[in-house]
Scaffold this motif. Sequence first.
Motif, PDB file in Angstrom:
ATOM      1  N   SER A 228       0.811  -1.217   0.000  1.00  0.00           N
ATOM      2  CA  SER A 228       0.000   0.000   0.000  1.00  0.00           C
ATOM      3  C   SER A 228       0.840   1.261   0.000  1.00  0.00           C
ATOM      4  O   SER A 228       0.608   2.181  -0.780  1.00  0.00           O
ATOM      5  CB  SER A 228      -0.918   0.002   1.223  1.00  0.00           C
TER       6      SER A 228
ATOM      7  N   GLN B 283      -8.406   0.992   3.934  1.00  0.00           N
ATOM      8  CA  GLN B 283      -7.196   0.814   3.134  1.00  0.00           C
ATOM      9  C   GLN B 283      -7.145  -0.597   2.561  1.00  0.00           C
ATOM     10  O   GLN B 283      -6.765  -0.788   1.402  1.00  0.00           O
ATOM     11  CB  GLN B 283      -5.971   1.077   3.997  1.00  0.00           C
ATOM     12  N   GLN B 284      -7.543  -1.587   3.355  1.00  0.00           N
ATOM     13  CA  GLN B 284      -7.542  -2.958   2.848  1.00  0.00           C
ATOM     14  C   GLN B 284      -8.580  -3.128   1.741  1.00  0.00           C
ATOM     15  O   GLN B 284      -8.398  -3.935   0.836  1.00  0.00           O
ATOM     16  CB  GLN B 284      -7.815  -3.942   3.992  1.00  0.00           C
TER      17      GLN B 284
ATOM     18  N   ILE C  64      -6.804  -2.037  -1.258  1.00  0.00           N
ATOM     19  CA  ILE C  64      -5.799  -3.005  -1.704  1.00  0.00           C
ATOM     20  C   ILE C  64      -6.445  -4.204  -2.386  1.00  0.00           C
ATOM     21  O   ILE C  64      -5.964  -4.671  -3.423  1.00  0.00           O
ATOM     22  CB  ILE C  64      -4.928  -3.445  -0.509  1.00  0.00           C
TER      23      ILE C  64
ATOM     24  N   VAL D 248      -6.641   4.106   0.161  1.00  0.00           N
ATOM     25  CA  VAL D 248      -5.314   3.980   0.764  1.00  0.00           C
ATOM     26  C   VAL D 248      -4.882   5.303   1.385  1.00  0.00           C
ATOM     27  O   VAL D 248      -4.360   5.350   2.513  1.00  0.00           O
ATOM     28  CB  VAL D 248      -4.284   3.504  -0.279  1.00  0.00           C
TER      29      VAL D 248
ATOM     30  N   SER E 254      -6.540   6.200   4.728  1.00  0.00           N
ATOM     31  CA  SER E 254      -5.863   5.561   5.856  1.00  0.00           C
ATOM     32  C   SER E 254      -4.587   6.314   6.209  1.00  0.00           C
ATOM     33  O   SER E 254      -4.240   6.453   7.385  1.00  0.00           O
ATOM     34  CB  SER E 254      -5.530   4.103   5.504  1.00  0.00           C
TER      35      SER E 254
END
Length: 522
Positions: free
Chosen positions: A49, A128-129, A132, A463, A466
């Motif tokens: 990330s 954020q995940q 991703i 991303v 975060s």
Amino acid sequence: MSNQPEREVADASLPKASSDAITEPPTHWFSMLRSVGPGLIVAGSIVGSGELIATTKTGAEAGFVLLWLILLGCVVKVFTQIELGRYTITSGKTTLQAMDEVPGPRIVRRGNWLVWYWVLMWLASISQQGGIVGGVGQALSITLPITRAGQEYNEVADARQRQAFEAFQRQADPAEPSSIRPTPSTEASAVASKWETLSKTPPIDTRVWATLIAIVTSVILFFGRYRMIQSFSTVLVGSFTVLTVLNLVLLQGEVDYRVTVTEFWSGLKGSLPAGQGTAGTAIATALATFGIIGVGAAELVVYPYWCLEKGYAKFTGPNDGSDAWKRRASGWLRVMQIDAWGAMLVYTFATIAFYLLGAAVLHRVGLNPEKSEMVRTLAVMFVPVFSNWAAALFLFGAFAVLYSTFFVACASHARVFSDAMRVVGLIDASESTRQKWIRGLSGFFPILALCIYLFFPQPAKLVLLSGVAQGIMLPMLAGAALYFRYVRCEAYLRPGRFWDAMLWLSASAMLITGSWTILSQL
């Protein structure tokens, strides 16, 4: 509300170290290197990330000028990381249990202000995940489109990027014959028109792949059969990092894209992008990036958990004040420092390579990785060197590092979140209860991240969101590290003046960045 930490509550939940687990620390370099591990796990989650997405996006927007900020973000936070690890090893407490001891406002038996801000930061981190897993879906949909609409979308998107390259090359060398560097034509207009239509309703391929990846990851993590997967992912991350560095080296042979010495040093002068508009966007992106590159706030929190699982605190044993304990504590702290600094060298090297590629290729061509074109745009960094092989090489590597990050981060979130539930009193303090929650949350978090992406399909923005939340928490963690250093550190384990000076520098840089992040958002 109360301002005093309840140490007896936190201590009651600690796992009791067995005397059989006490182990003498290694004394030779080779043995020490064999004992590292937590830093490599964290590095595996960092590269996806922070380095691949946020760092290259910063380079694409700012050019070379913010290289100094990226480098500072990798190095300066390690001092805080090691200080947090020091307290965990000597006390046996998790990060959130330690943070719960920091003075300040608290809800009695429900955690203090630091713990509750971590909960807010976690909401952004799980987003954020989502970004991703969306990036993984993009990589797979470009490589293996599922639908006919997906194939057509890829063809038009690839044509748009070729036009961007041709426009840059014509600008770089207008004297080049038009037969070699074609001029705009009706074909370009047709591509633009077709893209305008397709981009309004992107095909479902990315969402389908993201869903499959999330389900597979959920199953693997729930049943705990992830050691082989993680080892394989680590090898892939290492291979892709080497490939990225090789790409940067070979790029020096391309006249239009090489990084000159002047450009490199200009990025280390501590200056900011000039002008308005795009400069402000670049600075905002860089500040968000600072929060997640290297050991971001999330990694600072999770690193001590991996140290505990590696066994550093268990090997040291309970503090009985004996000379033997002091010797073991000093030895395992030395191993932890080698682990942290070694990982820093790995991800800093990768970060610089990604940033320079973003500045040298994407910034010059005028491409910015975002929305549904994030991964395809990032792949452009490999085109000048590898040409027709660029997409395949990059997409293989992007899948490796993004999936590795997604995989490790979901496992990490499960460990920290279950501990947070214990600290705020939602579950009982027993380790067996926490282990059950770790298993359940490990299966749940990949699906939660997928849902976030499906509702907000903009990976780069997820991303960076975060990054902002983590940037705000950085000064809080720096303050906690200073508290542990000066209030809770055993006298015979206190570092020297140079270390203290660097710890204060680390805290100051994190405070400035956190404050700047807050002001920029206001």
